[in-house]
Design a protein around this motif. Sequence first.
Motif, PDB file in Angstrom:
ATOM      1  N   GLU A 228       0.830  -1.210   0.000  1.00  0.00           N
ATOM      2  CA  GLU A 228       0.000   0.000   0.000  1.00  0.00           C
ATOM      3  C   GLU A 228       0.862   1.257   0.000  1.00  0.00           C
ATOM      4  O   GLU A 228       0.551   2.235  -0.697  1.00  0.00           O
ATOM      5  CB  GLU A 228      -0.899  -0.013   1.237  1.00  0.00           C
ATOM      6  N   PHE A 229       1.940   1.221   0.758  1.00  0.00           N
ATOM      7  CA  PHE A 229       2.840   2.375   0.843  1.00  0.00           C
ATOM      8  C   PHE A 229       3.434   2.704  -0.520  1.00  0.00           C
ATOM      9  O   PHE A 229       3.414   3.850  -0.968  1.00  0.00           O
ATOM     10  CB  PHE A 229       3.956   2.082   1.849  1.00  0.00           C
ATOM     11  N   PHE A 230       3.982   1.684  -1.198  1.00  0.00           N
ATOM     12  CA  PHE A 230       4.623   1.920  -2.489  1.00  0.00           C
ATOM     13  C   PHE A 230       3.601   2.290  -3.562  1.00  0.00           C
ATOM     14  O   PHE A 230       3.887   3.122  -4.433  1.00  0.00           O
ATOM     15  CB  PHE A 230       5.422   0.694  -2.924  1.00  0.00           C
ATOM     16  N   ALA A 231       2.404   1.695  -3.508  1.00  0.00           N
ATOM     17  CA  ALA A 231       1.363   2.027  -4.485  1.00  0.00           C
ATOM     18  C   ALA A 231       0.993   3.505  -4.385  1.00  0.00           C
ATOM     19  O   ALA A 231       0.820   4.187  -5.407  1.00  0.00           O
ATOM     20  CB  ALA A 231       0.126   1.159  -4.245  1.00  0.00           C
ATOM     21  N   LYS A 232       0.900   4.006  -3.156  1.00  0.00           N
ATOM     22  CA  LYS A 232       0.585   5.422  -2.978  1.00  0.00           C
ATOM     23  C   LYS A 232       1.728   6.301  -3.480  1.00  0.00           C
ATOM     24  O   LYS A 232       1.507   7.349  -4.083  1.00  0.00           O
ATOM     25  CB  LYS A 232       0.316   5.722  -1.504  1.00  0.00           C
ATOM     26  N   GLY A 233       2.986   5.865  -3.236  1.00  0.00           N
ATOM     27  CA  GLY A 233       4.141   6.616  -3.719  1.00  0.00           C
ATOM     28  C   GLY A 233       4.161   6.713  -5.235  1.00  0.00           C
ATOM     29  O   GLY A 233       4.576   7.733  -5.808  1.00  0.00           O
ATOM     30  N   VAL A 234       3.706   5.638  -5.889  1.00  0.00           N
ATOM     31  CA  VAL A 234       3.615   5.652  -7.364  1.00  0.00           C
ATOM     32  C   VAL A 234       2.552   6.655  -7.796  1.00  0.00           C
ATOM     33  O   VAL A 234       2.768   7.451  -8.726  1.00  0.00           O
ATOM     34  CB  VAL A 234       3.267   4.238  -7.892  1.00  0.00           C
ATOM     35  N   GLU A 235       1.390   6.638  -7.142  1.00  0.00           N
ATOM     36  CA  GLU A 235       0.311   7.569  -7.476  1.00  0.00           C
ATOM     37  C   GLU A 235       0.748   9.025  -7.281  1.00  0.00           C
ATOM     38  O   GLU A 235       0.355   9.904  -8.061  1.00  0.00           O
ATOM     39  CB  GLU A 235      -0.909   7.297  -6.586  1.00  0.00           C
ATOM     40  N   GLU A 236       1.562   9.264  -6.277  1.00  0.00           N
ATOM     41  CA  GLU A 236       2.029  10.614  -5.987  1.00  0.00           C
ATOM     42  C   GLU A 236       3.121  11.066  -6.955  1.00  0.00           C
ATOM     43  O   GLU A 236       3.487  12.247  -6.976  1.00  0.00           O
ATOM     44  CB  GLU A 236       2.563  10.689  -4.555  1.00  0.00           C
ATOM     45  N   GLY A 237       3.654  10.115  -7.736  1.00  0.00           N
ATOM     46  CA  GLY A 237       4.654  10.471  -8.734  1.00  0.00           C
ATOM     47  C   GLY A 237       6.094  10.431  -8.235  1.00  0.00           C
ATOM     48  O   GLY A 237       7.004  10.922  -8.919  1.00  0.00           O
ATOM     49  N   PHE A 238       6.320   9.830  -7.059  1.00  0.00           N
ATOM     50  CA  PHE A 238       7.677   9.760  -6.514  1.00  0.00           C
ATOM     51  C   PHE A 238       8.373   8.432  -6.801  1.00  0.00           C
ATOM     52  O   PHE A 238       9.598   8.368  -6.841  1.00  0.00           O
ATOM     53  CB  PHE A 238       7.650   9.994  -4.998  1.00  0.00           C
ATOM     54  N   PHE A 239       7.604   7.351  -6.978  1.00  0.00           N
ATOM     55  CA  PHE A 239       8.166   6.022  -7.222  1.00  0.00           C
ATOM     56  C   PHE A 239       7.808   5.549  -8.629  1.00  0.00           C
ATOM     57  O   PHE A 239       6.714   5.824  -9.128  1.00  0.00           O
ATOM     58  CB  PHE A 239       7.635   4.999  -6.205  1.00  0.00           C
ATOM     59  N   LEU A 240       8.727   4.840  -9.243  1.00  0.00           N
ATOM     60  CA  LEU A 240       8.519   4.345 -10.601  1.00  0.00           C
ATOM     61  C   LEU A 240       7.411   3.288 -10.634  1.00  0.00           C
ATOM     62  O   LEU A 240       7.373   2.394  -9.784  1.00  0.00           O
ATOM     63  CB  LEU A 240       9.813   3.723 -11.135  1.00  0.00           C
TER      64      LEU A 240
END
Length: 206
Positions: A132-144
């Motif tokens: 969930e943490f990484f999925a949100k980071g992707v949505e926010e545009g910070f994680f690939l």
Amino acid sequence: MNEYTSYKLRLKSAVLQEARRCFLQYGIRIVKMDDIARNLGVSKRTVYELYATKEELLCEVIRALHEERNKSVQELFATCDNNMDLLIGVLGLQLKSAAAVNFAFFKDIQKYPQAEKLINEYYKQQNVYAAEFFAKGVEEGFFLPTVDYTVLNRVASGTMEMLSKDERFDDLSYRELFLGYLYVMVRGFCTVKGIEKMDKFVEKNF
């Protein structure tokens, strides 16, 4: 609560705090229950009345560390605007705490089955929230979006565990391991926007 019970609770807390200090500073194996008792000015028998075995005491130390870390992360969560800032905040906490920890602590854990089992349970709990943490980071545009974060999380956890237990890396500090591995790994799954924040963190702290 009578005076005797109150004294026992205070003494139990003191034993826990002293064990935590000794285990983190010197490692687990080298610290004896005698050492903890002597440092507190009480008998070894008194310590064993509070904690039946050294491993029982170690497990209590691990629980206390886990609770403290969770509290710190929750405080960060309440103040961070996005998951990139949260990740950087957690990395900052790790750097600060690791500076006062002897790697022998992590290496010695494997000699205590119940303590190692407890730590593995905490890792499993963290993994539940990782997706969930990484999925949100992707949505926010910070994680690939192209990275398999389930695999990444398993590899990262396993690698850090290996590094902390392997004698070939005994001469490296956590700071050196961070710059040589963690920083590179985190930077690798960040977008340009995430890299900018990560590089600012490193410039500020190193």
